[in-house]
Design a protein around this motif. Structure first.
Motif, PDB file in Angstrom:
ATOM      1  N   SER A  40     -81.902 -18.098 -84.580  1.00 11.21           N
ATOM      2  CA  SER A  40     -81.357 -16.796 -84.978  1.00 11.21           C
ATOM      3  C   SER A  40     -82.131 -16.167 -86.127  1.00 11.21           C
ATOM      4  N   ALA A  41     -82.990 -16.949 -86.788  1.00 13.29           N
ATOM      5  CA  ALA A  41     -83.769 -16.364 -87.882  1.00 13.29           C
ATOM      6  C   ALA A  41     -84.866 -15.470 -87.312  1.00 13.29           C
ATOM      7  N   GLY A  42     -85.069 -14.366 -87.984  1.00 13.37           N
ATOM      8  CA  GLY A  42     -86.156 -13.481 -87.587  1.00 13.37           C
ATOM      9  C   GLY A  42     -85.843 -12.592 -86.408  1.00 13.37           C
ATOM     10  N   VAL A  43     -84.584 -12.547 -86.008  1.00 15.98           N
ATOM     11  CA  VAL A  43     -84.200 -11.632 -84.932  1.00 15.98           C
ATOM     12  C   VAL A  43     -83.077 -10.731 -85.447  1.00 15.98           C
ATOM     13  N   ASP A  44     -82.891  -9.601 -84.775  1.00 21.36           N
ATOM     14  CA  ASP A  44     -81.869  -8.654 -85.206  1.00 21.36           C
ATOM     15  C   ASP A  44     -80.492  -9.317 -85.246  1.00 21.36           C
ATOM     16  N   ALA A  45     -79.728  -8.909 -86.244  1.00 22.22           N
ATOM     17  CA  ALA A  45     -78.410  -9.514 -86.434  1.00 22.22           C
ATOM     18  C   ALA A  45     -77.318  -8.473 -86.208  1.00 22.22           C
ATOM     19  N   PRO A  46     -76.525  -8.648 -85.144  1.00 21.72           N
ATOM     20  CA  PRO A  46     -75.388  -7.729 -84.958  1.00 21.72           C
ATOM     21  C   PRO A  46     -74.288  -8.083 -85.960  1.00 21.72           C
ATOM     22  N   VAL A  47     -73.783  -7.079 -86.630  1.00 23.56           N
ATOM     23  CA  VAL A  47     -72.761  -7.350 -87.645  1.00 23.56           C
ATOM     24  C   VAL A  47     -71.559  -6.433 -87.418  1.00 23.56           C
ATOM     25  N   THR A  48     -70.428  -6.949 -87.832  1.00 23.89           N
ATOM     26  CA  THR A  48     -69.196  -6.167 -87.839  1.00 23.89           C
ATOM     27  C   THR A  48     -68.708  -6.099 -89.274  1.00 23.89           C
ATOM     28  N   VAL A  49     -68.548  -4.900 -89.736  1.00 22.37           N
ATOM     29  CA  VAL A  49     -68.171  -4.700 -91.127  1.00 22.37           C
ATOM     30  C   VAL A  49     -66.769  -4.114 -91.165  1.00 22.37           C
ATOM     31  N   MET A  50     -65.881  -4.776 -91.899  1.00 21.15           N
ATOM     32  CA  MET A  50     -64.518  -4.268 -92.010  1.00 21.15           C
ATOM     33  C   MET A  50     -64.212  -3.992 -93.474  1.00 21.15           C
ATOM     34  N   ALA A  51     -63.304  -3.078 -93.653  1.00 21.12           N
ATOM     35  CA  ALA A  51     -62.817  -2.798 -95.004  1.00 21.12           C
ATOM     36  C   ALA A  51     -61.370  -2.395 -94.899  1.00 21.12           C
ATOM     37  N   ILE A  52     -60.646  -2.657 -95.938  1.00 18.91           N
ATOM     38  CA  ILE A  52     -59.237  -2.286 -95.945  1.00 18.91           C
ATOM     39  C   ILE A  52     -58.794  -2.086 -97.382  1.00 18.91           C
ATOM     40  N   GLY A  53     -58.059  -1.008 -97.584  1.00 19.94           N
ATOM     41  CA  GLY A  53     -57.457  -0.796 -98.891  1.00 19.94           C
ATOM     42  C   GLY A  53     -55.967  -1.042 -98.793  1.00 19.94           C
ATOM     43  N   LEU A  54     -55.238  -0.646 -99.781  1.00 17.57           N
ATOM     44  CA  LEU A  54     -53.786  -0.758 -99.717  1.00 17.57           C
ATOM     45  C   LEU A  54     -53.142   0.618 -99.831  1.00 17.57           C
ATOM     46  N   SER A  55     -53.269   1.242-100.946  1.00 13.00           N
ATOM     47  CA  SER A  55     -52.507   2.464-101.187  1.00 13.00           C
ATOM     48  C   SER A  55     -53.137   3.716-100.596  1.00 13.00           C
TER      49      SER A  55
END
Lengths: 166, 455
Positions: free
Chosen positions: B408-423
């Protein structure tokens, strides 16, 4: 007193009934808020999203647009009770996403036990969507709406109690 | 007036006082003098032209033939002045396009190598040279601009008592122009004799130098020359460098400008114990496009400490062995946050690999309990508080990150980015791919939260 927890692996919202407790009522806003805090805890962000919500916009004074919550990605409520005939009531506008039978939002874990699930929804402004035609403005006429009974069934308009027995 | 090549363009006289003519022949003392005036300017006259003029004088002046002829040509650009001498250094510095030896019979008293620059040099630029490899002040060529001047390379005990025939380095360094230098090796020679040497010295505008010396000298960039090699680790391996630059957390351009300024100083630029006059030191770095390459100097390879992390992919280090070393590619992921997350003091974000398909393919996908939190280039998880930031930049060891398993090194990395707040911030998730680039971007715009309660 019932205790609620989240199981990200199985996508269960576990409602653990208290000793001798056969009736539990939850406010969907509390469930949603608890889930948000759970997601922020530890590494729980890796699990699929359980809810999103709409509504709540201020309408002037103390009025707010009615809220609606959607449960998605296969998350279900999973009550755990030792009483064979118990009930779980969710107060608030909760809908599965994508649209499906609301009873599929519930998952009774224990074989041989029966549970009554109640969804208590409140009034929500509802947009009626038609295929067009009829009126001069392209909207639906009363007659058309009345004829589209199936669509009316899906609006949960003023529905106070939707019982389901699993 | 240009360089004179026609004997008709120089006047002459016989006598001992070099005044009133361009060429004075002092028969009594067997000296010849050149002086500027009329057609002869500091642009000088070719030695061949002087030789030719002397022939005409010896032919036309009755007093001359009884004396030995002053100059013996070997080629147009190499001559011997035997039992005669140029009257002084003013005369010698007007000779052009040749080298010569000054001899008493067969004994060499002096040798001069003619130096002519090849390439474009502005008329305002000062070319200078150094005849010894040891540290010290260089000498300017007499004229600004392109060079055509002889320099003394040998002198017997009565004529300077030195022998500089084995070393010569010519420099041209002007602010905001690319530096140039040449030495014997660069012209395929190991020693100098008394002839003409063309040396490649040319300069060009340097678009990477955009600030004055005063500005860049305040950047705090320093250079240290070490007597023993210094080890630096690049991509998990150690390499030796004998010249270490402290970049003081400046950009590659700022570091380069600082080094260029140091290399024009007439003072010691070595922050270490040694003494290194800046303007005679070898070039330390050069840009090719937007990539900065350190150079192999006479003191060794050059490494830069404390450069900005965002420059890690465009700085190439030449070690003591002359081999170019580079850090494994570090990609960058910019995570942009919408206002509803930015304004939520409780908002957090996390970056997961979408899947491990490129590696072990064990199903460690986002949404499962084995989902893999992505590590940054320093090995720290890409997660944390939004902390009111509009964006956060994360580094990623593109060439070496193997969190997804072998392959997996040196190849494109698919990522999922999440974020969450509260108020104020609802849950938001977005997918992206970390490519071999520093321009990877993912934006997280969460809906405004109106339905969260924490009684």
């Amino acid at each position: 007193m019932a205790v609620m927890s989240f199981d990200g692996v199985n996508k269960h919202i576990i409602v653990q009934y208290g000793l001798g407790e056969d009736t539990v009522t939850l406010e969907i806003m509390d469930v949603y808020s608890a889930w948000k805090r759970w997601v922020q805890t530890g590494d729980n962000g890796k699990y699929l999203q359980a809810f999103y919500s709409i509504g709540g916009e201020p309408l002037g004074g103390v009025e707010r647009l009615g809220q609606a919550f959607f449960i998605l990605n296969g998350w279900t409520f999973a009550p755990e009770t030792v009483i064979q005939l118990s009930s779980l009531t969710i107060n608030g506008n909760l809908f599965p996403q994508p649209e499906t039978n609301p009873t599929l939002m519930f998952n009774h874990l224990q074989a041989g036990y029966s549970l009554a699930y109640n969804l208590r929804t409140s009034t929500l402004p509802v947009l009626m969507v038609t295929n067009g035609g009829g009126g001069s403005g392209g909207g639906a006429t009363i007659e058309q709406i009345e004829r589209s009974g199936g669509m009316l069934d899906k609006t949960f308009k003023n529905t106070n109690l939707i019982p389901a027995l699993v | 007036m240009a360089l004179i090549t026609d004997p008709d363009n120089i006047s002459y006289q016989l006598g001992t006082n070099p005044v009133g003519a361009n060429l004075t022949v002092d028969l009594a003392n067997r000296k010849i003098y050149l002086r500027t005036g009329a057609s002869l300017t500091t642009d000088g006259v070719t030695l061949k032209c002087v030789y030719s003029k002397l022939k005409e004088i010896w032919k036309n002046e009755a007093a001359c033939p009884k004396f030995t002829f002053p100059i013996t040509p070997i080629t147009d650009e190499q001559m011997e002045v035997i039992n005669w001498t140029p009257g002084d250094d003013t005369t010698r510095q007007l000779f052009r396009t040749a080298g010569w030896a000054e001899k008493t019979n067969a004994t060499t008293n002096r040798e001069y190598a003619g130096i002519r620059s090849l390439g474009a040099v502005l008329g305002t630029e000062q070319v200078y040279y150094r005849q010894q490899s040891s540290d010290g002040a260089p000498t300017n060529f007499v004229n600004l601009g392109a060079v055509n001047q002889a320099i003394q390379t040998y002198g017997d005990s009565s004529n300077g008592n030195f022998d500089y025939r084995s070393y010569l380095k010519v420099f041209c360094r002007t602010q905001a122009r690319k530096y140039s230098s040449a030495n014997l090796a660069s012209i395929g020679e190991s020693s100098l004799t008394y002839k003409l040497y063309p040396m490649g010295v040319s300069t060009d505008a340097d678009s990477k130098v955009t600030q004055s010396d005063v500005v860049v000298d305040a950047y705090g960039v320093t250079v240290t020359y070490y007597a023993s090699p210094q080890s630096r680790t690049i991509g998990g391996s150690s390499y030796n460098f004998s010249v270490i630059v402290d970049g003081n957390n400046k950009t590659a351009e700022e570091i380069y400008m600082s080094l260029q300024s140091l290399l024009r100083k007439a003072t010691d630029i070595d922050s270490g114990a040694g003494t290194r006059t800046g303007k005679i030191q070898d070039a330390l770095a050069a840009f090719t496009g937007d990539s900065l390459y350190t150079q192999l100097t006479g003191a060794g390879g050059v490494y830069i400490d404390n450069f900005q992390s965002t420059d890690i992919n465009r700085i190439f280090f030449t070690d003591d062995a002359g081999t170019i070393r580079t850090f494994p590619y570090t990609a960058a992921l910019t995570i942009n946050f919408g206002d509803n997350l930015k304004n939520d003091t409780d908002a957090i974000y996390r970056v997961y690999f979408t899947n491990d398909d490129a590696g072990s393919n064990l199903g460690y996908d986002f949404g499962t309990s084995n989902a893999i939190l992505v590590n940054d280039a320093d090995g720290n998880p890409m997660s944390g508080s939004v902390s009111a930031a509009s964006s956060i930049v994360k580094t990623f060891a593109y060439d070496t990150n193997a969190q997804r398993g072998a392959g997996s090194a040196g190849v494109d990395a698919p990522v999922t980015v999440m974020a969450i707040g509260l108020s104020t911030g609802q849950y938001v998730v977005a997918t992206s791919t970390i490519q071999r680039s520093t321009a990877n971007v993912v934006s997280l715009v969460a809906a405004l939260e109106r339905n969260y309660a924490n009684p």
